[in-house]
Design a protein around this motif. Structure first.
Motif, PDB file in Angstrom:
ATOM      1  N   THR A 217      82.615  -9.931  21.080  1.00 16.06           N
ATOM      2  CA  THR A 217      81.902  -8.799  21.663  1.00 16.06           C
ATOM      3  C   THR A 217      82.799  -8.116  22.689  1.00 16.06           C
ATOM      4  O   THR A 217      83.387  -8.768  23.545  1.00 16.06           O
ATOM      5  CB  THR A 217      80.612  -9.285  22.349  1.00 16.06           C
ATOM      6  OG1 THR A 217      79.869 -10.066  21.418  1.00 16.06           O
ATOM      7  CG2 THR A 217      79.767  -8.119  22.809  1.00 16.06           C
ATOM      8  N   VAL A 218      82.881  -6.794  22.593  1.00 21.09           N
ATOM      9  CA  VAL A 218      83.743  -5.993  23.456  1.00 21.09           C
ATOM     10  C   VAL A 218      82.893  -5.020  24.264  1.00 21.09           C
ATOM     11  O   VAL A 218      81.949  -4.434  23.738  1.00 21.09           O
ATOM     12  CB  VAL A 218      84.765  -5.207  22.601  1.00 21.09           C
ATOM     13  CG1 VAL A 218      85.721  -4.438  23.480  1.00 21.09           C
ATOM     14  CG2 VAL A 218      85.522  -6.135  21.675  1.00 21.09           C
ATOM     15  N   THR A 219      83.254  -4.849  25.556  1.00 18.70           N
ATOM     16  CA  THR A 219      82.538  -3.923  26.428  1.00 18.70           C
ATOM     17  C   THR A 219      83.544  -3.148  27.262  1.00 18.70           C
ATOM     18  O   THR A 219      84.496  -3.727  27.782  1.00 18.70           O
ATOM     19  CB  THR A 219      81.577  -4.686  27.371  1.00 18.70           C
ATOM     20  OG1 THR A 219      80.780  -5.576  26.609  1.00 18.70           O
ATOM     21  CG2 THR A 219      80.693  -3.734  28.144  1.00 18.70           C
TER      22      THR A 219
ATOM     23  N   LEU B 259      92.444  -2.681  20.611  1.00 20.17           N
ATOM     24  CA  LEU B 259      91.683  -3.417  21.625  1.00 20.17           C
ATOM     25  C   LEU B 259      92.612  -4.226  22.528  1.00 20.17           C
ATOM     26  O   LEU B 259      92.370  -4.335  23.734  1.00 20.17           O
ATOM     27  CB  LEU B 259      90.652  -4.334  20.961  1.00 20.17           C
ATOM     28  CG  LEU B 259      89.452  -3.643  20.335  1.00 20.17           C
ATOM     29  CD1 LEU B 259      88.599  -4.653  19.572  1.00 20.17           C
ATOM     30  CD2 LEU B 259      88.618  -2.914  21.385  1.00 20.17           C
TER      31      LEU B 259
ATOM     32  N   LEU C 136      82.463  -2.229  15.405  1.00 16.20           N
ATOM     33  CA  LEU C 136      83.287  -1.152  15.941  1.00 16.20           C
ATOM     34  C   LEU C 136      84.191  -0.579  14.849  1.00 16.20           C
ATOM     35  O   LEU C 136      84.296   0.641  14.688  1.00 16.20           O
ATOM     36  CB  LEU C 136      84.107  -1.674  17.124  1.00 16.20           C
ATOM     37  CG  LEU C 136      84.972  -0.693  17.872  1.00 16.20           C
ATOM     38  CD1 LEU C 136      84.139   0.423  18.480  1.00 16.20           C
ATOM     39  CD2 LEU C 136      85.744  -1.428  18.965  1.00 16.20           C
TER      40      LEU C 136
ATOM     41  N   ILE D  94      88.775  -2.749  28.970  1.00 15.95           N
ATOM     42  CA  ILE D  94      87.685  -3.455  28.293  1.00 15.95           C
ATOM     43  C   ILE D  94      87.656  -4.908  28.735  1.00 15.95           C
ATOM     44  O   ILE D  94      88.642  -5.431  29.270  1.00 15.95           O
ATOM     45  CB  ILE D  94      87.809  -3.405  26.749  1.00 15.95           C
ATOM     46  CG1 ILE D  94      89.094  -4.100  26.288  1.00 15.95           C
ATOM     47  CG2 ILE D  94      87.687  -1.996  26.223  1.00 15.95           C
ATOM     48  CD1 ILE D  94      89.145  -4.381  24.798  1.00 15.95           C
TER      49      ILE D  94
ATOM     50  N   CYS E 103      82.048   1.327  23.114  1.00 15.62           N
ATOM     51  CA  CYS E 103      81.971   0.065  23.857  1.00 15.62           C
ATOM     52  C   CYS E 103      81.201   0.202  25.172  1.00 15.62           C
ATOM     53  O   CYS E 103      81.237  -0.706  26.007  1.00 15.62           O
ATOM     54  CB  CYS E 103      83.372  -0.458  24.161  1.00 15.62           C
ATOM     55  SG  CYS E 103      84.294  -0.974  22.715  1.00 15.62           S
TER      56      CYS E 103
ATOM     57  N   PRO F 211      77.825  -3.570  24.799  1.00 13.86           N
ATOM     58  CA  PRO F 211      78.568  -4.588  24.039  1.00 13.86           C
ATOM     59  C   PRO F 211      78.465  -4.356  22.532  1.00 13.86           C
ATOM     60  O   PRO F 211      77.400  -4.017  22.018  1.00 13.86           O
ATOM     61  CB  PRO F 211      77.886  -5.900  24.444  1.00 13.86           C
ATOM     62  CG  PRO F 211      77.269  -5.609  25.775  1.00 13.86           C
ATOM     63  CD  PRO F 211      76.869  -4.161  25.735  1.00 13.86           C
TER      64      PRO F 211
END
Length: 118
Positions: free
Chosen positions: A33-35, A82, A67, A91, A58, A61
């Protein structure tokens, strides 16, 4: 010459990653999970247009696979980008929780019994 859209799509990922074919880190899986960091660090350089698209997605999350699907880009390209965003402090990521290998026999029995009643 021709080529049209197909030729453009073959060049585009190569251009987005600066010719790189491997990520600089191994932190990202399909379900990582990316934020986006909000506010972004003041010392970071301005993101490229495609990186800005990633950052917009993003805001909440999102999994790496989702994505890639939303941006219609190969997962390998997303992961390389990323890595760049992570290194620039734009991120954060959360790896997936490990799954325990031991089965809860009581739960499995209840599921079996419930299915048997159907």
């Amino acid at each position: 010459m021709g080529g049209g859209d197909t030729a453009g799509r073959l060049v585009r990922p190569f251009a987005l990653t600066g010719g790189r074919t491997r990520p600089s880190r191994a932190d990202f899986t399909l379900i990582t999970t990316v934020t986006a960091v909000d506010p972004p660090p003041t010392w970071a350089t301005r993101p490229q247009p495609e990186q800005q698209r990633i950052l917009r997605h993003c805001a909440e999350p999102i999994a790496v696979a989702e994505l890639a699907a939303r941006l219609d880009l190969p997962v390998s390209v997303i992961v390389i980008m990323l890595c760049d965003l992570l290194e620039s402090g734009r991120i954060t990521f959360r790896p997936p929780h490990p799954v325990t290998r031991t089965a809860d026999l009581d739960l499995l029995q209840k599921v079996r019994d419930g299915l048997g009643r159907l």
